[in-house]
Scaffold this motif. Structure first.
Motif, PDB file in Angstrom:
ATOM      1  N   VAL A 243      -1.896  50.447 -16.323  1.00  0.00           N
ATOM      2  CA  VAL A 243      -3.313  50.718 -16.593  1.00  0.00           C
ATOM      3  C   VAL A 243      -4.033  49.417 -16.962  1.00  0.00           C
ATOM      4  CG1 VAL A 243      -4.921  51.954 -18.103  1.00  0.00           C
ATOM      5  CG2 VAL A 243      -2.817  53.073 -17.318  1.00  0.00           C
ATOM      6  N   PHE A 244      -3.291  48.502 -17.564  1.00  0.00           N
ATOM      7  CA  PHE A 244      -3.866  47.226 -17.983  1.00  0.00           C
ATOM      8  C   PHE A 244      -3.568  46.117 -16.985  1.00  0.00           C
ATOM      9  CE2 PHE A 244      -2.842  49.541 -22.009  1.00  0.00           C
ATOM     10  CZ  PHE A 244      -4.160  49.857 -22.328  1.00  0.00           C
ATOM     11  N   ASP A 245      -3.278  46.493 -15.756  1.00  0.00           N
ATOM     12  CA  ASP A 245      -3.110  45.560 -14.637  1.00  0.00           C
ATOM     13  C   ASP A 245      -1.925  44.615 -14.825  1.00  0.00           C
ATOM     14  OD1 ASP A 245      -3.832  44.639 -12.118  1.00  0.00           O
ATOM     15  OD2 ASP A 245      -5.127  43.058 -12.917  1.00  0.00           O
ATOM     16  N   VAL A 246      -0.810  45.161 -15.314  1.00  0.00           N
ATOM     17  CA  VAL A 246       0.420  44.391 -15.476  1.00  0.00           C
ATOM     18  C   VAL A 246       1.550  45.171 -14.815  1.00  0.00           C
ATOM     19  CG1 VAL A 246       2.049  43.353 -17.115  1.00  0.00           C
ATOM     20  CG2 VAL A 246      -0.397  43.438 -17.672  1.00  0.00           C
ATOM     21  N   ASP A 247       2.301  44.530 -13.901  1.00  0.00           N
ATOM     22  CA  ASP A 247       3.395  45.248 -13.257  1.00  0.00           C
ATOM     23  C   ASP A 247       4.688  45.083 -14.048  1.00  0.00           C
ATOM     24  OD1 ASP A 247       4.639  42.787 -12.497  1.00  0.00           O
ATOM     25  OD2 ASP A 247       3.453  42.723 -10.660  1.00  0.00           O
ATOM     26  N   ARG A 248       5.683  45.875 -13.682  1.00  0.00           N
ATOM     27  CA  ARG A 248       6.936  45.893 -14.439  1.00  0.00           C
ATOM     28  C   ARG A 248       7.644  44.538 -14.422  1.00  0.00           C
ATOM     29  NH1 ARG A 248      10.346  49.867 -16.221  1.00  0.00           N
ATOM     30  NH2 ARG A 248       9.108  51.491 -15.205  1.00  0.00           N
ATOM     31  N   GLU A 249       7.608  43.843 -13.275  1.00  0.00           N
ATOM     32  CA  GLU A 249       8.301  42.561 -13.174  1.00  0.00           C
ATOM     33  C   GLU A 249       7.698  41.529 -14.125  1.00  0.00           C
ATOM     34  OE1 GLU A 249       9.479  39.187  -9.787  1.00  0.00           O
ATOM     35  OE2 GLU A 249       8.275  40.938  -9.241  1.00  0.00           O
ATOM     36  N   GLU A 250       6.374  41.451 -14.152  1.00  0.00           N
ATOM     37  CA  GLU A 250       5.719  40.494 -15.045  1.00  0.00           C
ATOM     38  C   GLU A 250       5.967  40.859 -16.502  1.00  0.00           C
ATOM     39  OE1 GLU A 250       1.433  38.212 -15.588  1.00  0.00           O
ATOM     40  OE2 GLU A 250       1.442  40.219 -14.716  1.00  0.00           O
ATOM     41  N   LEU A 251       5.893  42.144 -16.805  1.00  0.00           N
ATOM     42  CA  LEU A 251       6.163  42.590 -18.168  1.00  0.00           C
ATOM     43  C   LEU A 251       7.572  42.210 -18.592  1.00  0.00           C
ATOM     44  CD1 LEU A 251       5.538  44.192 -20.746  1.00  0.00           C
ATOM     45  CD2 LEU A 251       6.209  46.275 -19.511  1.00  0.00           C
ATOM     46  N   GLY A 252       8.547  42.429 -17.715  1.00  0.00           N
ATOM     47  CA  GLY A 252       9.929  42.107 -18.046  1.00  0.00           C
ATOM     48  C   GLY A 252      10.120  40.631 -18.306  1.00  0.00           C
TER      49      GLY A 252
END
Length: 298
Positions: A243-252
């Motif tokens: 929702v905040f324009d962050v994908d799982r890979e970047e978050l990880g």
């Protein structure tokens, strides 16, 4: 939101070429030494800002500007510019552009204190540890002649920073964004907000240069994710970070980077135990020569 509004919430990020080819590395500074000095410089900036009574926003902006200065082949080289001078100029410039301007004399007196091996509380400057008693004022106040020379250096390095950055001093920080996201997620416990801010402040020291490789919204999401897990808070179901324009890979990647900082700092303190990290050009040259002689002696 207008394009101008979006620009205020984002930063110009470092390119892969800037990250892999710094002016310092071209000038023969080993990558591990460059990282140690850069992180030490960020800590120096943080401590100086606190002693000067500046807000964390001002200090954070100064650290980001300090970090940007060394990026890429067109950036500053540690073989030419002393880390302590760039740190002082970045902090002075950032404060001057804010509602908390501070005088050159105040900045220079604080840096004299922090960069002295006898009076500094910083482990990488004073391996013996901070003195038991506060140092006498005259031990770190500059004489008039010393002050005038140091002031000229401060102003000269400030102009160099502006030139290298193309006069772009805009820095968007993730702290306010993170608090807004917390409200949106209904995570209102003060302990969570406190941990979020702690993670964001610590990330300023990241050897992965998280503040110049990722946008503020991504840093905010990663800090929230970590803080919620540490405090045992369940956030909304689903991939809320998207929702905040962050994908799982970047978050990880960001979560791993933020969590790795504590281990990195422990290794740094062990590596530099009983030694000082070089913050001026002459000391850096001596450290590089020492390493060269050790290699040749093997």
């Amino acid at each position: 939101m207008t394009a101008t509004g979006l620009k205020q919430l984002s930063n110009a990020l470092a390119t892969p070429d800037q990250l892999s080819n710094s002016s310092s590395s071209i000038d023969g500074v080993p990558s591990d030494l460059e990282t140690s000095i850069r992180v030490a410089g960020a800590q120096l900036t943080q401590t100086a800002g606190v002693l000067l009574g500046l807000s964390q926003d001002n200090i954070s902006q100064a650290i980001v500007i300090f970090t940007r200065f060394w990026l890429g082949a067109d950036g500053g080289s540690l073989r030419i510019y002393s880390t302590k001078d760039v740190s002082a100029a970045a902090l002075y410039m950032t404060a001057k552009l804010s509602f908390q301007p501070t005088s050159p004399r105040s900045v220079l007196n604080v840096y004299t204190l922090l960069c002295s091996s006898d009076t500094s509380p910083l482990w990488f400057v004073n391996p013996k540890g901070a003195p038991d008693e506060a140092p006498a004022m005259e031990s770190y106040l500059l004489t008039e002649g010393e002050y005038q020379f140091a002031r000229l250096t401060l102003l000269r390095i400030e102009s160099v920073i502006l030139r290298i950055l193309g006069f772009d001093t805009h820095v968007a920080l993730p702290h306010t964004i993170a608090l807004t996201y917390l409200q949106t997620l209904g995570a209102t416990r003060p302990a969570v907000a406190r941990r979020v801010v702690e993670h964001l402040n610590a990330a300023l020291l990241s050897p992965q240069l998280l503040y110049v490789t990722h946008q503020p919204n991504a840093l905010a999401v990663a800090a929230i994710y970590l803080a919620a897990r540490e405090e045992g808070i369940k956030l909304v179901d689903g991939n809320w970070w998207e929702v905040f324009d962050v994908d799982r890979e970047e978050l990880g990647f960001l979560v791993v980077g933020m969590r790795s900082l504590e281990g990195f700092m422990r290794r740094e303190m062990e590596q530099w135990k009983n030694k000082t990290i070089p913050l001026v050009v002459d000391d850096l040259d001596s450290e590089i020569e020492r390493r060269r002689m050790m290699v040749e002696g093997e």
